[in-house]
Design a protein around this motif. Structure first.
Motif, PDB file in Angstrom:
ATOM      1  N   SER A 391       1.151  -0.798   0.166  1.00 45.50           N
ATOM      2  CA  SER A 391      -0.006   0.086  -0.283  1.00 45.50           C
ATOM      3  C   SER A 391       0.907   1.441   0.040  1.00 45.50           C
ATOM      4  N   PHE A 392       1.962   0.896   0.481  1.00 46.62           N
ATOM      5  CA  PHE A 392       3.037   2.161   0.358  1.00 46.62           C
ATOM      6  C   PHE A 392       3.351   2.777  -1.279  1.00 46.62           C
ATOM      7  N   ARG A 393       3.134   3.621  -2.225  1.00 44.24           N
ATOM      8  CA  ARG A 393       3.324   3.731  -3.219  1.00 44.24           C
ATOM      9  C   ARG A 393       4.364   5.188  -3.395  1.00 44.24           C
ATOM     10  N   LEU A 394       5.138   5.334  -3.173  1.00 43.61           N
ATOM     11  CA  LEU A 394       6.076   6.253  -2.392  1.00 43.61           C
ATOM     12  C   LEU A 394       6.104   6.651  -4.480  1.00 43.61           C
ATOM     13  N   LYS A 395       7.096   6.178  -5.232  1.00 41.64           N
ATOM     14  CA  LYS A 395       7.089   5.987  -6.391  1.00 41.64           C
ATOM     15  C   LYS A 395       6.489   6.549  -7.693  1.00 41.64           C
ATOM     16  N   ALA A 396       4.692   5.823  -7.432  1.00 40.44           N
ATOM     17  CA  ALA A 396       3.558   6.519  -8.059  1.00 40.44           C
ATOM     18  C   ALA A 396       3.206   8.004  -7.489  1.00 40.44           C
ATOM     19  N   ALA A 397       2.820   8.012  -6.485  1.00 42.18           N
ATOM     20  CA  ALA A 397       2.974   9.554  -5.626  1.00 42.18           C
ATOM     21  C   ALA A 397       3.531  10.737  -6.854  1.00 42.18           C
ATOM     22  N   LEU A 398       5.306  10.959  -6.676  1.00 44.74           N
ATOM     23  CA  LEU A 398       5.739  11.514  -7.401  1.00 44.74           C
ATOM     24  C   LEU A 398       6.403  11.432  -8.432  1.00 44.74           C
ATOM     25  N   ARG A 399       5.485  10.028  -8.970  1.00 42.64           N
ATOM     26  CA  ARG A 399       4.912  10.829 -10.827  1.00 42.64           C
ATOM     27  C   ARG A 399       3.368  10.876 -10.818  1.00 42.64           C
ATOM     28  N   GLU A 400       2.719  11.260 -10.065  1.00 44.04           N
ATOM     29  CA  GLU A 400       1.847  12.189 -10.293  1.00 44.04           C
ATOM     30  C   GLU A 400       2.157  13.541  -9.807  1.00 44.04           C
ATOM     31  N   ILE A 401       2.741  13.865  -8.814  1.00 40.65           N
ATOM     32  CA  ILE A 401       3.256  15.380  -8.134  1.00 40.65           C
ATOM     33  C   ILE A 401       3.740  15.823  -9.213  1.00 40.65           C
ATOM     34  N   CYS A 402       4.783  15.169  -9.985  1.00 33.09           N
ATOM     35  CA  CYS A 402       5.554  15.736 -10.219  1.00 33.09           C
ATOM     36  C   CYS A 402       5.062  15.807 -12.081  1.00 33.09           C
ATOM     37  N   GLY A 403       4.311  15.291 -12.402  1.00 34.10           N
ATOM     38  CA  GLY A 403       3.284  15.482 -13.656  1.00 34.10           C
ATOM     39  C   GLY A 403       2.210  16.384 -13.665  1.00 34.10           C
ATOM     40  N   THR A 404       1.486  16.464 -12.497  1.00 35.14           N
ATOM     41  CA  THR A 404       0.164  16.823 -12.070  1.00 35.14           C
ATOM     42  C   THR A 404       1.254  19.196 -11.823  1.00 35.14           C
ATOM     43  N   LEU A 405       1.752  18.766 -10.945  1.00 35.52           N
ATOM     44  CA  LEU A 405       2.021  20.157 -10.513  1.00 35.52           C
ATOM     45  C   LEU A 405       3.842  20.908 -10.567  1.00 35.52           C
ATOM     46  N   ALA A 406       4.614  19.336 -11.063  1.00 37.67           N
ATOM     47  CA  ALA A 406       5.825  19.442 -11.807  1.00 37.67           C
ATOM     48  C   ALA A 406       6.823  21.083 -11.042  1.00 37.67           C
ATOM     49  N   PRO A 407       7.012  20.657  -9.989  1.00 38.15           N
ATOM     50  CA  PRO A 407       7.974  21.366  -8.899  1.00 38.15           C
ATOM     51  C   PRO A 407       8.896  21.120  -8.613  1.00 38.15           C
ATOM     52  N   PRO A 408      10.243  22.469  -8.588  1.00 38.51           N
ATOM     53  CA  PRO A 408      10.972  22.098  -9.178  1.00 38.51           C
ATOM     54  C   PRO A 408      11.624  21.413  -7.491  1.00 38.51           C
ATOM     55  N   LEU A 409      12.421  20.504  -7.391  1.00 43.81           N
ATOM     56  CA  LEU A 409      12.822  19.541  -6.594  1.00 43.81           C
ATOM     57  C   LEU A 409      14.506  19.775  -5.703  1.00 43.81           C
ATOM     58  N   ARG A 410      14.267  19.286  -4.848  1.00 40.58           N
ATOM     59  CA  ARG A 410      15.953  19.381  -4.147  1.00 40.58           C
ATOM     60  C   ARG A 410      16.096  18.367  -2.987  1.00 40.58           C
ATOM     61  N   VAL A 411      17.013  17.419  -3.425  1.00 37.55           N
ATOM     62  CA  VAL A 411      17.247  16.544  -1.934  1.00 37.55           C
ATOM     63  C   VAL A 411      17.688  16.876  -0.916  1.00 37.55           C
ATOM     64  N   THR A 412      17.274  16.782   0.086  1.00 39.72           N
ATOM     65  CA  THR A 412      18.087  16.931   1.302  1.00 39.72           C
ATOM     66  C   THR A 412      18.657  16.319   1.400  1.00 39.72           C
ATOM     67  N   GLY A 413      20.540  16.570   2.743  1.00 37.13           N
ATOM     68  CA  GLY A 413      22.224  16.273   3.057  1.00 37.13           C
ATOM     69  C   GLY A 413      21.476  15.076   4.139  1.00 37.13           C
ATOM     70  N   HIS A 414      19.952  14.677   4.316  1.00 43.82           N
ATOM     71  CA  HIS A 414      19.479  13.846   5.230  1.00 43.82           C
ATOM     72  C   HIS A 414      18.406  12.591   4.607  1.00 43.82           C
ATOM     73  N   GLN A 415      18.080  12.726   3.422  1.00 40.83           N
ATOM     74  CA  GLN A 415      18.181  11.697   1.786  1.00 40.83           C
ATOM     75  C   GLN A 415      16.553  12.345   2.010  1.00 40.83           C
ATOM     76  N   ASN A 416      16.529  13.616   2.651  1.00 35.92           N
ATOM     77  CA  ASN A 416      14.631  13.650   2.376  1.00 35.92           C
ATOM     78  C   ASN A 416      14.501  14.527   0.833  1.00 35.92           C
ATOM     79  N   LEU A 417      13.544  15.037   0.289  1.00 36.35           N
ATOM     80  CA  LEU A 417      12.541  15.428  -0.733  1.00 36.35           C
ATOM     81  C   LEU A 417      12.008  16.773  -0.122  1.00 36.35           C
ATOM     82  N   ILE A 418      12.267  17.738  -1.551  1.00 39.58           N
ATOM     83  CA  ILE A 418      11.812  19.111  -0.887  1.00 39.58           C
ATOM     84  C   ILE A 418      10.853  19.501  -2.215  1.00 39.58           C
ATOM     85  N   PHE A 419       9.625  19.488  -2.493  1.00 36.59           N
ATOM     86  CA  PHE A 419       8.470  20.030  -2.941  1.00 36.59           C
ATOM     87  C   PHE A 419       8.836  21.945  -3.566  1.00 36.59           C
TER      88      PHE A 419
END
Length: 587
Positions: A391-419
């Motif tokens: 039920s955890f579908r992060l990859k699919a969620a990122l595809r939808e966010i990137c396709g719908t909102l297309a935000p610039p992104l930033r990876v952090t030094g703690h392995q996280n993601l900023i929209f």
């Protein structure tokens, strides 16, 4: 190469010979790419690291591979890293990487502890396709690994300010300045696989020219044997050490003047000699935090860093890769001798560093205003792993966010993601996409879990002696239970786990470090800091995985009862000391 004379020439490591004979990182790679074997030779593999890839095998399947008599006796594959200076990438680039991890990888993607992207499970036959596509989307794998300047880290906070913009600009300039200039990368990977024509190469073609007198004609900074070992850079602010600059070979601490909208960077303190790889059985190895080295006004920081790198190039240890990092040169020479040599290479005196301490670490998580009417959202991604599992579908969620909102992104030094650049009216949409795909929001994580991270370790890393990424969630469940029982849920502290002593998840300056020592056993380190400016120390060795939380529970109990007002866990442990802590906790 140390201070050896021509009559007492040192015995260099085999890797030095591979680089010397490689014609600038080509060597046997072109031949081995098409020889039909499932893996590379040791010589080719050492050179391939500079192109951004490591050879691995599935250690969970070694018995199966042996029984099946597969060629080489292992199921070989490649891990490839893509370089993202400061962690910046576009939605289109992330979507392309997600496509690639499905097409030629193992179906998952990983945000690394150095703000890069890492994909595992790529077969040798697909390696060229992967790297070619990465370059086509405007990224590169060149110098993501190897004996060169690797991905440059930077505080990723996307607030609209001259200070943060200039820091990101410096990260990009540093990576461009120190990238290898060899044309081998483009000759090997940057051609259209079907037509044989050149594709657009991120950063341009390799160059045969140099503006430095008597410098190597191909590699004016590195020379034909490159550096003795890897070299890491990071950029930070005193109140925002997301880039963990004391762990770097060179850290750049921005020194500012003015307040509010008038605040500007006037220079940088350079902090030199950090590095965390160590071998417990070899006393000659150690972890080190960097030392304040010099202050450079804006415009002089890159040339000073180049001088430091060239001193390491010419005097770093090429006879033993265990002691080849800059930290050993600084330790062996002492800071005074090292600085004198750097000044000689720089051609100028270097000012003393400013008395400006690190005071904060901003993990950039959750919702915040950017300062331009828009918002950013920092999403906690446990150990950086992007996957669809149940039920955890992060990859699919990122595809939808990137396709719908297309935000610039930033990876952090703690392995996280900023929209980034989220319009106020789109905040609920972003959250709903994540929730509908079973992805926990940052607000759903405990603080302890939010500030934890782990390296990949088993089954892909050949150096791992035990689990890390796969074990960390379960251990954090137990740690969370201990914290909740004591009412310490609001405490911020860093917990970092690695499957071996090499320290890829930076466990040696965290509040709690768990370093793989043997199968399902860890060395427990305490006394570091969220700020990252202090090494921790060994509290207990060979702690079984199922006893980690209970041992920490005793420490948490003593901490709660005896801390000073506002004192952090790491500061408390450092003040108390190992012997007193062991006595108090029942030893």
């Amino acid at each position: 190469m140390s201070d050896s004379t021509a009559n007492d020439a040192p015995t260099l490591t085999p890797v030095e010979g591979f680089k010397e004979a490689s014609d600038y990182l080509s060597g046997p790679i072109p031949t081995e790419l098409v020889n039909g074997e499932p893996n590379f030779t040791g010589e080719a593999m050492q050179l391939l690291k500079h192109h951004g890839t490591y050879e691995q095998d599935d250690r969970d399947r070694r018995k199966e591979a042996k029984a099946a008599q597969v060629p080489g006796g292992k199921y070989y594959s490649m891990m490839v890293r893509s370089v993202l200076p400061g962690g910046l990438l576009s939605s289109a680039q992330l979507m392309a990487q997600l496509d690639l991890c499905d097409e030629v990888g193992n179906g998952t993607l990983r945000f690394t502890t150095r703000q890069a992207i890492q994909v595992h499970g790529i077969l040798k036959t697909d390696l060229r396709k992967y790297i070619n596509r990465v370059v086509e989307i405007g990224q590169t794998t060149l110098a993501a690994c190897g004996d060169v300047c690797r991905n440059v880290m930077c505080s990723p906070l996307p607030v609209q300010s001259a200070v943060y913009n200039d820091m990101q600009d410096l990260a990009a300039r540093l990576k461009e300045h120190f990238k290898p200039r060899t044309g081998a990368y483009y000759e090997l990977w940057v051609t259209d696989i079907e037509t044989g024509e050149k594709t657009l190469a991120a950063g341009g073609e390799g160059t045969k020219t140099s503006g430095i007198k008597d410098a190597d004609p191909v590699e004016p900074i590195y020379g034909k044997t490159y550096l003795p070992r890897k070299f890491k850079l990071g950029v930070a602010l005193p109140e925002d050490n997301n880039a963990d600059i004391y762990s770097q070979d060179i850290g750049f601490l921005a020194i500012t003047d003015g307040v509010g909208a008038e605040r500007r960077i006037v220079g940088y303190n350079l902090i030199a000699g950090g590095g965390f790889g160590r071998t417990p059985s070899a006393a000659k190895t150690f972890a080190a935090v960097g030392q304040p080295f010099c202050y450079c006004p804006v415009g002089e920081e890159v040339s000073a860093a180049e001088a430091i790198m060239k001193v390491q190039r010419d005097f770093g240890d090429r006879t033993d890769r265990k002691t080849a990092r800059l930290k050993y040169l600084v330790a062996n020479w002492g800071l005074e001798k090292f600085k004198a040599k750097v000044e000689e290479y720089a051609g100028r005196d270097l000012a003393a560093p400013k008395e400006v301490p690190i005071v904060g670490h901003d993990d950039a998580m959750g919702w915040r205003e950017q300062g331009d009417g828009r918002w950013f959202y920092g999403l906690t991604i446990e150990n950086g792993r992007v996957k669809d599992e149940g039920s955890f579908r992060l990859k699919a969620a990122l595809r939808e966010i990137c396709g719908t909102l297309a935000p610039p992104l930033r990876v952090t030094g703690h392995q996280n993601l900023i929209f980034c650049d989220i319009e106020p009216g789109a905040r609920s949409l972003l959250e709903s996409i994540l929730k509908s795909h079973g992805v926990p929001l940052t607000e759903d994580f405990s603080l302890a879990r939010r500030w934890s991270m782990a390296c990949p370790a088993l089954p892909t890393c050949g150096l791992a002696v035990t689990e890390s990424e796969r074990a960390m969630p379960g251990i954090m469940d137990q740690i969370d239970a201990e914290i909740t029982k004591l009412g310490l849920d609001e405490e911020v502290f860093t917990t970092r786990m690695t499957g071996c002593p090499n320290g890829c998840a930076r466990p040696y300056n965290s509040d709690i470090g768990l370093v793989g020592r043997a199968k399902e056993k860890y060395t427990m380190f305490l006394g570091g800091s969220v700020l990252g400016h202090r090494l921790n120390w060994i509290y207990k060795d060979m702690v079984p995985a199922d006893e980690v939380a209970a041992e920490l529970g005793k420490v948490f109990t003593h901490f709660k009862a005896n801390r000073s007002e506002g004192e952090s866990l790491g500061d408390f442990c450092d003040r108390t000391g190992k012997d007193a802590l062991l006595t108090a906790c029942g030893e």
